[in-house]
Design an enzyme around this catalytic site. Structure first.
Site, short mmCIF file in Angstrom:
data_model
loop_
_atom_site.label_atom_id
_atom_site.label_comp_id
_atom_site.label_asym_id
_atom_site.label_seq_id
_atom_site.Cartn_x
_atom_site.Cartn_y
_atom_site.Cartn_z
N ASP A 303 0.86 -1.18 0.00
CA ASP A 303 0.00 0.00 0.00
C ASP A 303 0.90 1.23 0.00
OD1 ASP A 303 -2.30 1.55 0.14
OD2 ASP A 303 -2.27 1.58 2.33
N THR A 305 0.14 4.66 1.00
CA THR A 305 0.03 5.47 2.20
C THR A 305 0.32 4.62 3.44
OG1 THR A 305 -1.65 6.80 1.11
CG2 THR A 305 -1.43 7.06 3.49
N ASP A 539 -2.31 -0.78 6.17
CA ASP A 539 -2.57 -0.23 7.50
C ASP A 539 -4.01 0.22 7.68
OD1 ASP A 539 -2.58 1.94 5.84
OD2 ASP A 539 -1.36 3.22 7.14
#
Length: 807
Positions: A303, A305, A539
């Protein structure tokens, strides 16, 4: 009007009510982890099949009165002690880290909001919810502000479910958007969360190629032990015509080396030490073989970010569009940031730059969700304001959309502030959108991201950047990190639903933007369908499904409780750069256990072969009338033969650095060395014993000399097998081998040790014969190693390759 609806009793339980429920046992007091207790660890390490076999043989040898020959009984203590110590150490480290990473629900009591550990929740507690929060116990919704719950882990349905007042929520689900509160109706072991936590955080050696391979090997050895053991018992007790004491000693000496007593032990130790080492780097391994699994990964889906970029952002610029007043734009942004009860990183950055809200009263609210990609507030006479993705809210053909895309192509995050012609909670919102400003936010690339990507590239591990952000923005970040193919970012909204077609695109491209949660899951499945071993990092709540389906799920410690619950590995320090260390530990475990397995299985092969040869000779003596041949060794000989060829070297090798790439085919590779080496050792040892054996009427000295001759041959070849297993050589491996040789020279030359272990190399003729047989065995084992490498198309290496310029 206010969207939030509250039920009665919204202040939560009183202190007295909480205490009453605690005294009635109505608490959520379940174990924080599903790890074994200390008692269970001790029992599991003491009462093993191998310990039982060794224990019976130890009792038999003690019955003969020769305690010295029972030294192999120390293996029971070593097997149990080392396993217990390492597992308890690993358990404590894991439990401590689990407490750090544990989800802490916000509970309202006496009108105050408190963060509590899940086990402190009691029946009827009022628990507040916001985006990303995990529902820790079952309950009923009593407050809802457009509350949407992801129940995919319960139902398999990816779509979020709208939760209104009086609807049920189940533990194990997660808040996607909105906020609210629910009353706990099932706590403790009645709640689904207890089962989920036990499964997600289990301290266990789950199935892996390494463990499965060792189990297969042990199964085969068990079948071989039965006939070899029966033959040894018959030969020593019946055909050898010796008294019962030496007969039992010979039988025990034949059976002890057949048991690969340290193989499972060394595997467990290597895993446990790896977990402890990673724990010191703030890496929580929720399932032990996850470190092996990541070492086998060939695709990492990262991912953007929170993984490649830092979670925090900074407001860089506000570009007012049209004839809108700049002061009005800033006032609206301050109002949106101030009124958002659960701001994400972008809204937090706006709030930090514009902290003074105007105090407008909102009449409607639309929380942000990853599905619609915008949020908004209605402020009555002050207007209906939206904040979201420009490519969603703007006409793609407009000049404003072109400007937003151009800004996003430089790696900036762009949000659109706009007015709507209707309340933000209207069914057909956002309606007609009037652009007001482009909000430019800077993303901070993690300083260690480039180095980590270079490491994986050097290890032939493909990186796929998968993000819900604008594809152009994601591509800009990937390009700034020099990720191959990063400049060709793919908009996931154009991806096909067909798995094969999706897999084809994933094979070609590396960077993807505007990826929905269900698409992340589909991407993982598509990669796996092509035979890839996939690791997924993330996250956010939108990463949960993909993390759960990936071969290895890696969550950031600062991410949502949802991701931490389903991931096998949690990076508590939020450093993507920790992953190379995890890969390194996995390679150390896999490579070193393969080395150790070679040593233990070589011993098993030669012990079984030697027992068969001696046993068959005994059976032949009954048929053809020649004198029977007793087993050549005492139990103490078997013990010292393993000390410096297997035991101590194996322990050191199992913990040593090892960066060999993980490969499949563990069992065939181990057997390719163990079988020929074991056959050579067993045959050469038996042949040297036949040369030295003086017959059944030989004196004690002659028997010692014959046994010593066979032992010298065995040790010479076994040390050479150790030298082969230790390749390629570095200085400490050379020292290890030299130390083993020196230790045996001491045992065979120092008068005390010679007497203690009943060694007699004084017959020069027999000792020379032993050395000759040993030398021939060494040549054969060495030839077998080179031939095996050639047949596999590999080049045998005596020294490590010269370091390259890569990471």
């Amino acid at each position: 009007m206010s969207i939030t609806v509250q039920a009665s009793g919204a202040t939560g339980l009183t202190a007295a009510e909480v205490e009453r429920r605690r005294s009635d046992g109505l608490t959520n007091d379940v174990p924080d982890r599903a790890s074994r207790s200390v008692r269970e660890i001790v029992r599991a390490n003491v009462f093993t099949r191998i310990n039982a076999i060794l224990g019976v043989l130890f009792i038999l040898i003690v019955a003969t009165g020769s305690i010295i020959d029972g030294m192999f009984g120390l293996l029971i203590i070593a097997n149990s002690g080392i396993g217990i110590i390492q597992e308890i150490r690993a358990k404590r480290t894991l439990d401590e880290l689990a407490i750090v990473s544990q989800a802490r629900p916000t509970v309202r009591r006496d009108g105050k909001s408190l963060e509590l550990a899940p086990r402190e929740v009691v029946l009827d507690d009022l628990i507040e919810l916001g985006p990303g929060d995990q529902i820790v116990v079952d309950g009923v919704v009593v407050e809802s502000a457009q509350l949407e719950i992801d129940e995919s882990l319960l139902t398999g349905e990816a779509d979020a479910v709208d939760k209104k007042i009086d609807t049920e929520v189940m533990s194990g689900s997660y808040v996607v958007s909105g906020s609210g509160a629910y009353r706990a109706t099932k706590v403790g072991r009645d709640a689904y969360a207890a089962k989920l936590a036990a499964e997600a955080s289990k301290f266990t050696l789950v199935k892996s190629e390494l463990r499965n391979g060792i189990d297969t090997i042990l199964k085969v050895i068990t079948y071989l032990l039965i006939p070899a053991g029966l033959l040894s018992i018959y030969n020593q007790l019946f055909s050898s015509k010796e008294s019962w004491r030496p007969a039992v000693s010979g039988m025990v000496a034949a059976l002890v080396p057949m048991v690969p007593e340290g193989l499972v032990l060394m595997t467990s130790v290597a895993f446990a030490v790896g977990v402890v080492r990673l724990g010191r780097r703030q890496c929580l391994v929720q399932e032990l073989p996850a470190i092996e699994g990541l070492a086998r990964v060939d695709v990492v889906c990262a991912d953007k970010t929170g993984t490649l970029t830092e979670n925090g952002m900074r407001l860089s610029d506000i570009k007012v569009l049209g004839d809108v007043d700049d002061a009005e734009v800033r006032t609206a942004l301050a109002a949106l940031a101030t009124d958002d009860p659960r701001p994400n990183a972008s809204v937090q950055a706006i709030g930090e730059a514009l902290p003074d809200g105007p105090g407008w009263q909102h009449t409607a609210v639309a929380p942000f969700s990853s599905a619609k990609k915008w949020s908004g507030f209605s402020y009555g006479e002050h207007g209906d304001w939206l904040l979201g993705a420009p490519d969603v809210l703007l006409d793609p053909a407009s000049e404003d959309a072109r400007v937003a895309e151009e800004l996003g192509s430089s790696g900036l995050r762009i949000l659109l502030l706009a007015r709507s012609d209707r309340p933000v909670d209207a069914p057909d919102a956002p309606g007609d959108v009037a652009p007001a400003a482009l909000v430019v936010l800077e993303q901070k690339i993690r300083p260690d991201a480039r180095e980590t990507l270079e490491y994986f590239a050097g290890q032939d591990v493909s990186i796929k950047v998968i993000s819900g952000d604008n594809a152009v923005s994601v591509g800009a970040v990937a390009s700034s990190l020099d990720l191959a193919g990063g400049e060709h970012a793919v908009d996931a909204r154009e991806l096909p639903d067909n798995r094969d077609a999706l897999a084809d695109i994933l094979d070609r491209e590396t960077t993807f933007g505007r990826v929905r949660p269900d698409q992340k899951r589909a991407m993982v499945a598509a990669l796996q369908s092509r035979g890839h071993t996939v690791a997924m990092t993330g996250d956010g709540v939108n990463d949960v499904l993909a993390l759960k389906d990936a071969d290895i799920g890696v969550a950031m410690g600062a991410g949502s409780p949802a991701t931490r619950a389903v991931a096998q590995i949690v990076l508590l320090d939020n450093k993507f750069a920790t992953l190379p260390y995890v890969v390194g530990e996995g390679r150390r475990v896999i490579g070193n256990i393969e080395r150790v397995s070679n040593l233990f299985l070589t011993k098993t092969v030669y012990a079984v072969l030697l027992a068969f040869l001696v046993g068959l000779a005994g059976v032949g003596s009954q048929i053809f009338g020649y004198e029977p041949i007793p087993y050549p060794f005492l139990p103490r000989h078997v013990t010292i033969a393993a000390w410096f060829t297997i035991g101590i070297p194996a322990f050191i090798l199992s913990l040593a650095p090892n960066n060999e790439r993980a490969r499949t085919g563990f069992v065939p590779r181990v057997l390719r060395l163990a079988i020929p080496s074991g056959v050579v050792i067993g045959t050469a040892t038996f042949a040297s014993y036949l040369v030295a054996y003086a017959g059944p009427n030989a004196g004690e000295q002659q028997k010692e000399q014959a046994g010593t001759t066979a032992l010298i041959t065995l040790i010479m070849i076994a040390v050479w097998v150790l030298a082969i297993v230790a390749r390629p050589y570095v200085w400490w491996k050379v020292v290890l081998i030299a130390t083993s040789v020196a230790a045996y020279l001491i045992l065979f030359t120092v008068p005390f040790t010679r007497h203690f272990f009943k060694l007699d190399p004084s017959n020069i003729r027999l000792t020379i014969a032993a050395l000759i047989f040993g030398a021939v065995g060494i040549v054969l084992v060495e030839a077998a190693w080179w031939i095996s490498a050639a047949l596999r198309g590999e080049k045998g290496q005596l020294l490590p390759p010269a370091p390259s310029g890569g990471t």
